[in-house]
Design an enzyme around this catalytic site. Structure first.
Site, PDB file in Angstrom:
ATOM      1  N   ASP A  30      -4.369 -13.437 -32.968  1.00  0.00           N
ATOM      2  CA  ASP A  30      -3.637 -12.217 -33.281  1.00  0.00           C
ATOM      3  C   ASP A  30      -2.763 -12.407 -34.518  1.00  0.00           C
ATOM      4  O   ASP A  30      -3.201 -13.017 -35.478  1.00  0.00           O
ATOM      5  CB  ASP A  30      -2.813 -11.713 -32.091  1.00  0.00           C
ATOM      6  CG  ASP A  30      -2.573 -10.211 -32.205  1.00  0.00           C
ATOM      7  OD1 ASP A  30      -3.498  -9.452 -31.904  1.00  0.00           O
ATOM      8  OD2 ASP A  30      -1.489  -9.809 -32.637  1.00  0.00           O
ATOM      9  N   HIS A  79      -4.528 -10.312 -36.598  1.00  0.00           N
ATOM     10  CA  HIS A  79      -3.954  -9.632 -37.751  1.00  0.00           C
ATOM     11  C   HIS A  79      -3.482 -10.573 -38.855  1.00  0.00           C
ATOM     12  O   HIS A  79      -2.851 -10.128 -39.808  1.00  0.00           O
ATOM     13  CB  HIS A  79      -2.792  -8.749 -37.295  1.00  0.00           C
ATOM     14  CG  HIS A  79      -3.193  -7.640 -36.369  1.00  0.00           C
ATOM     15  ND1 HIS A  79      -3.166  -7.779 -34.999  1.00  0.00           N
ATOM     16  CD2 HIS A  79      -3.674  -6.395 -36.606  1.00  0.00           C
ATOM     17  CE1 HIS A  79      -3.582  -6.660 -34.434  1.00  0.00           C
ATOM     18  NE2 HIS A  79      -3.913  -5.801 -35.386  1.00  0.00           N
TER      19      HIS A  79
END
Length: 379
Positions: A207, A230
């Site tokens: 993430d 991300h």
């Protein structure tokens, strides 16, 4: 109990009784463990206390002998093992009646080492399904701690943020493996806020691998493998017209795979402060959607954000030796404020391609210097 009966036999908490463990900068002489101010909840009904744990002699990486340390074992505080090497959170949200936003907390502790070989399982699916983007749902948090060593932990499927360092000074973090599925609800791997002098190394994280937000200084991340998720982010900064400051951040020798962003700086319009003296060096991108991005007009809400005259100043940012592949045609996106344009942006030795061809760059309101071969180019 808010914790199922699965515990890590090898997870050991050391309280170090000597000054400046690992000789981290910015640390004053050790004052020991503040029992009255510390909390580990909602797991334990009372705080860790007492000293009937024996002692161990540890050696620093410089090879010198260190003083005896206290060792705390979870079995001495009501944990009942079942032979597993995992610590598992309850999947029942009602078990968190004391505090729905925290699970494991170390607060106001100096000279602390946490290490182990098992797995901390957050059972985060129920939190993701009920997510309302509350940013303080935390699995493991170090709050207002000094002189930390956190190493060799495996953490998976956290409720929100896997590991968070808040208002800490001096930390060495290494050997972490943090995993969550791609469909998890924007949960961060390592979150750093209002923390100074932290070194993160040799870790595999999903993430938002590392998110660095306001009040953080002297942050170093080396040997990070990131994905899916991300990417590595500074920010967001300046939300709600707030003042934010981040400085002296270095990300070196990272590999990002299949992430939506590579190395990103994101700030809200209307904020103030600065993000400065930042280096992204020696980074490999593999099928990353936005490998290099500065977004000074970040807007993470349902309604469009209004244009505002103030902005967090982004300055003195170096991108050096960044190579690999982009999954989108624009590998470099630098979108800065007209009122507060980005300053001192340096691109050096950049080679980012898409489908074997040269990618594109979109750069607005930024003073950019290019050195050596830079592809794609902002000029």
């Amino acid at each position: 109990m808010s914790l199922q009966t699965h515990f890590i036999p090898s997870l050991i908490v050391f309280l170090l009784s000597f000054p400046s463990y690992y000789n981290l900068p910015g640390i004053s002489e050790a004052s020991g463990y503040d029992v009255s101010a510390s909390r580990v909840y909602p797991w334990y009904p009372s705080t860790i206390q007492g000293n009937n744990f024996g002692s161990k002699i540890m050696s620093s990486k410089m090879g010198r002998s260190l003083a005896a340390v206290k060792t705390f074992n979870v079995n001495d505080y009501g944990a009942k093992g079942d032979g597993s090497d995992a610590t598992e959170a309850s999947a029942d949200r009602s078990a968190y009646s004391i505090d729905l936003t925290r699970w494991l907390v170390f607060e106001n502790v100096q000279n602390l080492a946490v290490e182990g070989g098992g797995t901390i399982i957050g059972n985060g699916k129920i939190w993701w399904e009920n997510s309302c983007k509350v940013n303080d749902d935390l699995a493991l948090i170090f709050y207002n701690c000094k002189n930390l060593v956190v190493k060799n932990l495996k953490i998976q499927n956290a409720q929100k943020m896997h590991v968070s360092f808040v208002k800490c000074v001096g930390a060495e973090v290494s050997g972490l493996t943090i995993t969550a599925p791609a469909e998890s609800s924007n949960i961060d791997g390592i979150h750093v806020t209002h923390t100074q002098n932290i070194q993160i190394s040799s870790s595999v994280i999903g993430d938002d691998c590392i998110s660095i937000v306001s009040g953080s200084q002297k942050v170093q991340a080396t040997g990070i493998t990131c994905g899916p998720g991300h990417g590595i982010s500074i920010g967001s900064l300046g939300d709600g017209n707030s003042e934010a400051h981040v400085s002296d951040v270095t990300v070196n020798e990272a590999t990002l795979m299949g992430t939506t962003n590579g190395v990103r700086i994101k700030t809200w319009q209307g904020g103030s402060g600065s993000a400065s003296n930042i280096k992204f060096q020696n980074i490999e991108m593999h099928n990353v959607k936005n490998p290099i991005i500065i977004d000074q007009k970040y807007c993470d809400q349902d309604k469009p954000c209004k244009s505002q005259s103030r902005a967090v100043q982004v300055q003195n940012v170096l991108y050096q030796n960044i190579k690999g592949t982009s999954s989108s045609s624009e590998a470099i996106q630098i979108d800065c404020s007209e009122k507060f344009p980005c300053k001192g942006i340096v691109l050096q030795g950049i080679d980012l391609r898409v489908g074997g061809k040269a990618a594109k760059a979109e750069c607005n309101n930024a003073k950019i210097t290019e050195k050596g071969n830079v592809s794609p180019s902002c000029t």
